[in-house]
Design a protein around this motif. Structure first.
Motif: not given
Length: 75
Positions: A25-26, A46-47, A51-53, A59-61
């Motif tokens: 849903f990101r 999970p990885y 990495m996002y955190a 937070n942009e693709p």
């Protein structure tokens, strides 16, 4: 009953499912559920969440498009 639901094997599955839902849903584009389950992003979720955190990048693709490009003159 609660002891069985909190077994380490099931906790690992819960973490994988939660990370997969977050990654799914990101973005704007989403895969169908059947395809999402077979995609590599499900197993690396999970990885990716770690990495996002820990990332300082927004937070942009996709990176924003530049308004000016250096001119390339060919003779």
């Amino acid at each position: 009953m609660l002891k069985q639901l909190l077994a380490p094997q099931l906790v690992a599955i819960y973490v994988l499912v939660a990370c997969t839902i977050y990654v799914h849903f990101r973005g704007r584009e989403r895969l169908r559920i059947a395809r999402q389950l077979g995609d590599h992003s499900t197993y690396l979720a999970p990885y990716n969440v770690l990495m996002y955190a820990g990332s300082a990048v927004p937070n942009e693709p996709i990176m924003p498009r530049l308004t000016t490009f250096p001119s390339c003159k060919t003779s």
